[in-house]
Design a protein around this motif. Structure first.
Motif, short mmCIF file in Angstrom:
data_model
loop_
_atom_site.label_atom_id
_atom_site.label_comp_id
_atom_site.label_asym_id
_atom_site.label_seq_id
_atom_site.Cartn_x
_atom_site.Cartn_y
_atom_site.Cartn_z
N PRO A 4 -1.43 1.36 64.85
CA PRO A 4 -0.47 1.80 63.80
C PRO A 4 -1.00 1.22 62.63
O PRO A 4 -1.74 0.45 62.46
N ALA A 5 -1.14 2.16 61.44
CA ALA A 5 -1.31 1.64 60.38
C ALA A 5 -0.49 2.22 59.32
O ALA A 5 -0.28 3.24 59.42
N PRO A 6 -0.33 1.61 58.03
CA PRO A 6 0.39 1.94 57.13
C PRO A 6 -0.16 3.21 55.99
O PRO A 6 -1.19 3.75 56.44
N LEU A 7 0.77 3.15 54.89
CA LEU A 7 0.32 3.90 54.16
C LEU A 7 -0.97 3.88 53.32
O LEU A 7 -1.19 2.66 52.76
N VAL A 8 -2.33 4.61 53.16
CA VAL A 8 -3.24 4.37 52.58
C VAL A 8 -3.17 5.12 51.17
O VAL A 8 -3.07 6.59 51.17
N HIS A 9 -3.37 4.66 49.89
CA HIS A 9 -3.10 5.33 48.60
C HIS A 9 -4.66 5.17 48.01
O HIS A 9 -4.95 4.03 47.68
N HIS A 10 -5.43 6.31 48.02
CA HIS A 10 -6.62 6.49 47.50
C HIS A 10 -6.72 6.94 46.09
O HIS A 10 -5.92 8.11 46.07
N VAL A 11 -7.33 6.20 45.33
CA VAL A 11 -7.28 6.70 43.69
C VAL A 11 -8.68 6.70 43.44
O VAL A 11 -9.46 5.52 43.33
N PHE A 12 -9.14 7.81 42.93
CA PHE A 12 -10.60 7.93 42.28
C PHE A 12 -10.49 8.24 40.61
O PHE A 12 -9.70 9.08 40.18
N PHE A 13 -11.12 7.42 39.86
CA PHE A 13 -11.06 7.69 38.25
C PHE A 13 -12.50 7.92 37.83
O PHE A 13 -13.48 7.36 38.20
N TRP A 14 -12.55 8.77 36.84
CA TRP A 14 -13.63 9.07 36.11
C TRP A 14 -13.33 8.88 34.70
O TRP A 14 -12.41 9.12 33.94
N LEU A 15 -14.24 7.94 34.22
CA LEU A 15 -14.12 7.43 32.76
C LEU A 15 -14.59 8.42 31.85
O LEU A 15 -15.39 9.31 32.08
N LYS A 16 -13.97 8.61 30.75
CA LYS A 16 -14.24 9.58 29.52
C LYS A 16 -15.63 9.27 29.15
O LYS A 16 -16.53 9.92 28.69
N ASN A 17 -16.24 7.79 29.07
CA ASN A 17 -17.38 7.36 28.81
C ASN A 17 -18.20 6.59 30.00
O ASN A 17 -17.86 5.55 29.95
N PRO A 18 -18.57 7.39 30.71
CA PRO A 18 -19.09 6.73 31.86
C PRO A 18 -20.07 5.71 31.88
O PRO A 18 -20.29 5.00 32.81
N GLY A 19 -20.56 5.69 30.65
CA GLY A 19 -22.01 4.99 30.28
C GLY A 19 -21.42 3.56 30.15
O GLY A 19 -22.33 2.53 29.63
N SER A 20 -19.99 3.43 29.51
CA SER A 20 -19.45 2.24 28.91
C SER A 20 -19.35 1.14 29.97
O SER A 20 -18.44 1.21 30.76
N LYS A 21 -20.01 0.08 29.94
CA LYS A 21 -19.73 -0.98 30.89
C LYS A 21 -18.53 -1.86 30.43
O LYS A 21 -17.78 -2.27 31.24
N ALA A 22 -18.12 -1.74 29.16
CA ALA A 22 -16.93 -2.14 28.77
C ALA A 22 -15.77 -1.52 29.31
O ALA A 22 -14.89 -2.38 29.56
N ASP A 23 -15.76 -0.19 29.10
CA ASP A 23 -14.64 0.44 29.65
C ASP A 23 -14.50 0.23 31.06
O ASP A 23 -13.44 0.48 31.70
N LEU A 24 -15.68 0.43 31.93
CA LEU A 24 -15.18 0.16 33.22
C LEU A 24 -14.83 -1.21 33.50
O LEU A 24 -14.06 -1.47 34.55
#
Lengths: 133, 133
Positions: free
Chosen positions: A31-51
């Motif tokens: 038995p296993a519970p609810l799994v909530h997968h979330v994937f995010f795409w940054l507006k500025n994917p090259g920004s280390k600070a935003d990540l």
């Protein structure tokens, strides 16, 4: 702060509850519970600070009472194949005991704070909620 | 067949390795391995037989040596929101020790058998591979 023993007990419970060992799958489904997968795409994917800000925000969600476990990720450098989407910036998996555990999470002040402070960072978010088959 | 004790030991190890407890996340990030998320969309989403065959095929992957844990899911009936994609038919999460563990998995006869026997069932598959952030 939790003791190491308390953490290990929690980890063991989570392991048994949420992840079926490969060996055990040959004879039974755990038995296993609810799994909530979330994937995010940054507006500025090259920004280390935003990540970094996004990842810190995701990690803050772990303190919400109904969150039983969390995995915070970034794309792996696995083999490039047509079906693999490695365009996202960050991923989270949150584990809940059941579907009911999601509602207080969505409404929780820490989740609201995360959305208020971080949603300007992403251009797209995709959520997949799964229950054991 | 593994003993219950062996299974629990495996589950505990998986729990500690792959899933950080919510409490522990307040002070430290627990090391976790490669997470291989896969979402499948059936050509015939209303076919219980096709879904059963796909789920059985996914479960067969648990026997591959480098697969450390598996979660097989179907969409949860969580609140409908714009960001939630509940159009998929089945999901799997496979846990590996590291990126290197993926390659023998992709090439493994059981994985090849799964693709040969089940790929005609799906119209779309999306894979996200994640490593700890």
């Amino acid at each position: 702060m939790p003791t190491r023993r308390a953490f290990l007990a929690t980890a063991a419970t989570l392991g048994a509850a949420t992840v079926a060992s490969a060996a055990s799958m040959n004879s039974a489904t755990t038995p296993a519970p609810l799994v909530h997968h979330v994937f995010f795409w940054l507006k500025n994917p090259g920004s280390k600070a935003d990540l970094a800000q996004l990842l810190a925000g995701i990690r803050s969600l772990a303190a919400i009472e109904t969150v039983r476990g969390i995995h915070v990720g970034v794309p792996a450098s696995t083999e490039k194949r047509d079906v693999v989407d490695n365009s996202y910036s960050a991923s989270e998996i949150l584990f809940f005991d059941d579907t009911a555990g999601q509602k207080p999470y969505q409404d929780h002040p820490l989740h609201q704070k995360f959305v208020a402070e971080c949603s300007h960072l992403w251009s797209k978010v995709v959520v997949y909620d799964a229950v054991p088959a």
